[in-house]
Design a protein around this motif. Structure first.
Motif, PDB file in Angstrom:
ATOM      1  N   UNK A   1       0.828  -1.210   0.000  1.00  0.00           N
ATOM      2  CA  UNK A   1       0.000   0.000   0.000  1.00  0.00           C
ATOM      3  C   UNK A   1       0.859   1.256   0.000  1.00  0.00           C
ATOM      4  N   UNK A   2       1.904   1.267   0.830  1.00  0.00           N
ATOM      5  CA  UNK A   2       2.753   2.458   0.920  1.00  0.00           C
ATOM      6  C   UNK A   2       3.429   2.745  -0.415  1.00  0.00           C
ATOM      7  N   UNK A   3       3.554   1.713  -1.251  1.00  0.00           N
ATOM      8  CA  UNK A   3       4.217   1.903  -2.534  1.00  0.00           C
ATOM      9  C   UNK A   3       3.244   2.266  -3.656  1.00  0.00           C
ATOM     10  N   UNK A   4       2.072   1.625  -3.664  1.00  0.00           N
ATOM     11  CA  UNK A   4       1.192   1.868  -4.812  1.00  0.00           C
ATOM     12  C   UNK A   4      -0.151   2.544  -4.499  1.00  0.00           C
ATOM     13  N   UNK A   5      -0.568   2.512  -3.228  1.00  0.00           N
ATOM     14  CA  UNK A   5      -1.899   3.054  -2.947  1.00  0.00           C
ATOM     15  C   UNK A   5      -1.809   4.472  -2.400  1.00  0.00           C
TER      16      UNK A   5
ATOM     17  N   UNK B   1      -2.947   6.204 -12.588  1.00  0.00           N
ATOM     18  CA  UNK B   1      -1.642   5.603 -12.885  1.00  0.00           C
ATOM     19  C   UNK B   1      -0.510   6.422 -12.264  1.00  0.00           C
ATOM     20  N   UNK B   2      -0.645   7.752 -12.311  1.00  0.00           N
ATOM     21  CA  UNK B   2       0.413   8.607 -11.763  1.00  0.00           C
ATOM     22  C   UNK B   2       0.539   8.422 -10.257  1.00  0.00           C
ATOM     23  N   UNK B   3      -0.599   8.159  -9.585  1.00  0.00           N
ATOM     24  CA  UNK B   3      -0.505   7.962  -8.132  1.00  0.00           C
ATOM     25  C   UNK B   3       0.137   6.611  -7.816  1.00  0.00           C
ATOM     26  N   UNK B   4      -0.095   5.625  -8.677  1.00  0.00           N
ATOM     27  CA  UNK B   4       0.538   4.319  -8.471  1.00  0.00           C
ATOM     28  C   UNK B   4       2.045   4.450  -8.708  1.00  0.00           C
ATOM     29  N   UNK B   5       2.389   5.240  -9.724  1.00  0.00           N
ATOM     30  CA  UNK B   5       3.796   5.388 -10.089  1.00  0.00           C
ATOM     31  C   UNK B   5       4.582   6.280  -9.147  1.00  0.00           C
ATOM     32  N   UNK B   6       3.874   7.140  -8.388  1.00  0.00           N
ATOM     33  CA  UNK B   6       4.598   8.060  -7.505  1.00  0.00           C
ATOM     34  C   UNK B   6       5.221   7.284  -6.348  1.00  0.00           C
ATOM     35  N   UNK B   7       6.462   7.622  -6.028  1.00  0.00           N
ATOM     36  CA  UNK B   7       7.107   6.965  -4.897  1.00  0.00           C
ATOM     37  C   UNK B   7       6.594   7.604  -3.604  1.00  0.00           C
ATOM     38  N   UNK B   8       6.777   6.921  -2.499  1.00  0.00           N
ATOM     39  CA  UNK B   8       6.306   7.465  -1.219  1.00  0.00           C
ATOM     40  C   UNK B   8       7.303   8.424  -0.611  1.00  0.00           C
ATOM     41  N   UNK B   9       7.754   9.377  -1.413  1.00  0.00           N
ATOM     42  CA  UNK B   9       8.747  10.337  -0.923  1.00  0.00           C
ATOM     43  C   UNK B   9       8.228  11.761  -1.134  1.00  0.00           C
TER      44      UNK B   9
ATOM     45  N   UNK C   1      -1.326   7.540   3.893  1.00  0.00           N
ATOM     46  CA  UNK C   1      -1.028   6.628   5.000  1.00  0.00           C
ATOM     47  C   UNK C   1      -2.321   6.092   5.623  1.00  0.00           C
ATOM     48  N   UNK C   2      -3.292   6.995   5.802  1.00  0.00           N
ATOM     49  CA  UNK C   2      -4.572   6.564   6.375  1.00  0.00           C
ATOM     50  C   UNK C   2      -5.265   5.559   5.462  1.00  0.00           C
ATOM     51  N   UNK C   3      -5.200   5.814   4.158  1.00  0.00           N
ATOM     52  CA  UNK C   3      -5.837   4.918   3.185  1.00  0.00           C
ATOM     53  C   UNK C   3      -5.272   3.507   3.283  1.00  0.00           C
ATOM     54  N   UNK C   4      -3.958   3.401   3.427  1.00  0.00           N
ATOM     55  CA  UNK C   4      -3.340   2.073   3.564  1.00  0.00           C
ATOM     56  C   UNK C   4      -3.817   1.405   4.850  1.00  0.00           C
ATOM     57  N   UNK C   5      -3.934   2.207   5.902  1.00  0.00           N
ATOM     58  CA  UNK C   5      -4.306   1.633   7.196  1.00  0.00           C
ATOM     59  C   UNK C   5      -5.745   1.133   7.191  1.00  0.00           C
ATOM     60  N   UNK C   6      -6.655   1.942   6.629  1.00  0.00           N
ATOM     61  CA  UNK C   6      -8.051   1.483   6.536  1.00  0.00           C
ATOM     62  C   UNK C   6      -8.096   0.208   5.700  1.00  0.00           C
TER      63      UNK C   6
END
Ligand code: ASP
Length: 481
Positions: free
Chosen positions: A343-347, A384-392, A433-438
């Protein structure tokens, strides 16, 4: 025993409280200290760097944890599940990611098309810092897939692949990118998506070899446990860390009033949409699907929310997210350690919503009329751009180029919104981060029965209680893994 538990509870909540105080303190201190230099003066970059020192140390520690955490947690979580169950859990997670990301994009589009923040706003651009890349959307997407298969795993810990387009020698000013030649280079930065894929594959191999490789699996499980222990220590630095990170950021910024004056409505629409998605829509989904109390769930994630806001990086926040999710929201570690690193990588719901709003805002600013087809194209590329964006930090700003490209806007136009991006980035990181947690909570809820059917592994049962000075909870957690 009861007193012990009470003390533990107080200790945990005290830290969350302190971190939130750190965020508020950082904002107050940043705004206050801006007034100190003489009229019109600014803090020098050197002074800001000194103020940022503690924050920087905190960030470095978190970053150091990303690699060991991702590798060990994914291998141990996937390795201890059987193949069909990992498939089911993975499938549920991906379904959640896609659905919620598309919902975020649609919300963003509705807001920006109805409110039209770009109409009548001035198109003044700020200097673009860093290089803007000349790439096509297809290249960016193909790079994402290429990076999933790193040829060298050691290199993947340090670098990732990037396509570069080179203009033809005989005509260096050629406008048509299709006529440019394509080559590739490795750029600095961990290839997290490649490592995630490699760790999942390794975990699957362990789970299919079962008894033959129990020692290896056990090794990764205990390593994962050890990394979480270190995470527990690093987290104690978060109140001070976020305080200094935020103070330094505020000191570094140009005149805040001028910036928000120009881009105020765009900022309000994007931030409002992001927060509405993260604090109203996603919690409602959690409630409808699991009947869990979303307010308590969010409060338990306080530490992760504050860290995300302070660091602007969902990857750097990952250790804290995992800790909050497991220790406070009591999500099964077999699920959290499996789905959180992915999730932290793609969501990234916050980023997806922002990409759509930003692209349409820029089109409005430039007076470019958008057809329904353009809007559909924007929503697909924003996803697609949100999937491709790194978590930085500000990775979304880089992948925004791709969305702009679909409607024929130049890459340089990202400079129109750059002035407020540092702050929007913090909001979108919080919601990412919240989205991954839910998501982890929902997947854990639907996988409950299947996970309960797996008998605790024999070796784990043999671990004598408190053999390593661990609490009963930690031993229990080891057994579940
Ligand atoms: N900073 C965001 C994150 O780490 C990505 C973005 O720029 O939107 O989640």
């Amino acid at each position: 025993m009861r007193r012990e538990r009470f003390k533990l509870l107080l200790k945990e909540n005290l830290l969350t409280l302190l971190t939130i105080t750190g965020v508020i303190g950082g904002i107050a201190l940043g705004i206050g200290l801006r007034e100190i230099p003489a009229e019109g003066g600014k803090w020098t970059p050197r002074e800001v760097a000194y103020i940022n020192f503690v924050g920087d140390i905190f960030l470095r520690m978190l970053k150091a944890l990303i690699l060991p955490l991702i590798i060990t947690s994914l291998i141990s979580a996937v390795g201890c599940l059987d193949l069909s169950l990992s498939g089911k859990i993975g499938g549920r997670a991906v379904l959640y990611y896609i659905t919620t990301t598309i919902m975020a994009v649609i919300l963003g589009i509705i807001l920006v098309v109805t409110i039209q923040p770009g109409k009548g706003a001035e198109a003044t651009s700020t200097e673009v810092t860093g290089e803007t890349r000349n790439v096509t959307t297809t290249d960016t997407l193909l790079d994402l897939v290429r990076n999933m298969f790193p040829p060298n795993l050691v290199q993947a810990c340090l670098q990732q692949f990037q396509t570069v387009l080179v203009p033809p020698k005989h005509n260096p000013h050629e406008q048509d990118l299709n006529l440019w030649s394509v080559s590739g280079k490795y750029t600095d930065g961990m290839n997290i998506i490649g490592l995630v894929v490699a760790a999942i594959v390794f975990g699957i191999a362990l789970s299919s070899l079962k008894e033959e490789v129990q020692v290896v699996l056990k090794f990764f499980q205990q390593l994962s446990h050890t990394v979480m222990k270190v995470t527990g220590w690093v987290i104690w630095l978060s109140p001070l860390g976020v305080l200094f990170l935020i103070t330094a950021k505020l000191l570094e910024m140009d005149d805040l009033g001028v910036v928000f004056g120009k881009l105020g409505l765009y900022f309000a629409v994007t931030a409002g949409g992001i927060l509405f998605h993260g604090f109203v829509i996603l919690p409602s989904i959690l409630f409808i699907l699991t009947r869990k109390n979303p307010a308590r769930f969010i409060a338990n994630m306080g530490q992760a929310i504050a860290t995300a806001f302070g660091t602007s990086s969902s990857s750097a926040t990952l250790p804290v997210t995992m800790q909050c999710l497991e220790e406070k929201n009591h999500i099964d570690p077999r699920v959290s350690r499996f789905v959180l690193p992915i999730g932290a990588t793609i969501n990234m719901d916050g980023t997806a919503l922002y990409e759509a709003v930003a692209a349409i805002f820029i089109a409005q600013l430039r007076g470019l009329p958008l057809s329904f087809g353009d809007i559909v194209a924007i929503s697909i590329t924003a996803t697609a751009a949100s999937i491709g964006a790194a978590g930085i930090p500000q990775a979304g700003l880089v992948t925004l180029v791709m969305v702009l490209d679909t409607v024929g806007l130049p890459a340089e136009d990202v400079s129109l919104i750059i002035a407020v991006d540092w702050l929007l980035d913090r909001f979108r990181t919080v919601v990412n981060v919240l989205g991954d947690s839910f998501g982890a909570a929902i997947v854990a809820h639907y996988s409950q029965k299947e996970l309960a059917a797996i008998p605790p592994r024999e070796e784990a049962q043999k671990v004598p209680r408190n053999s390593m000075g661990n609490s009963a909870e930690t031993v229990l957690f080891e057994e579940r893994l």
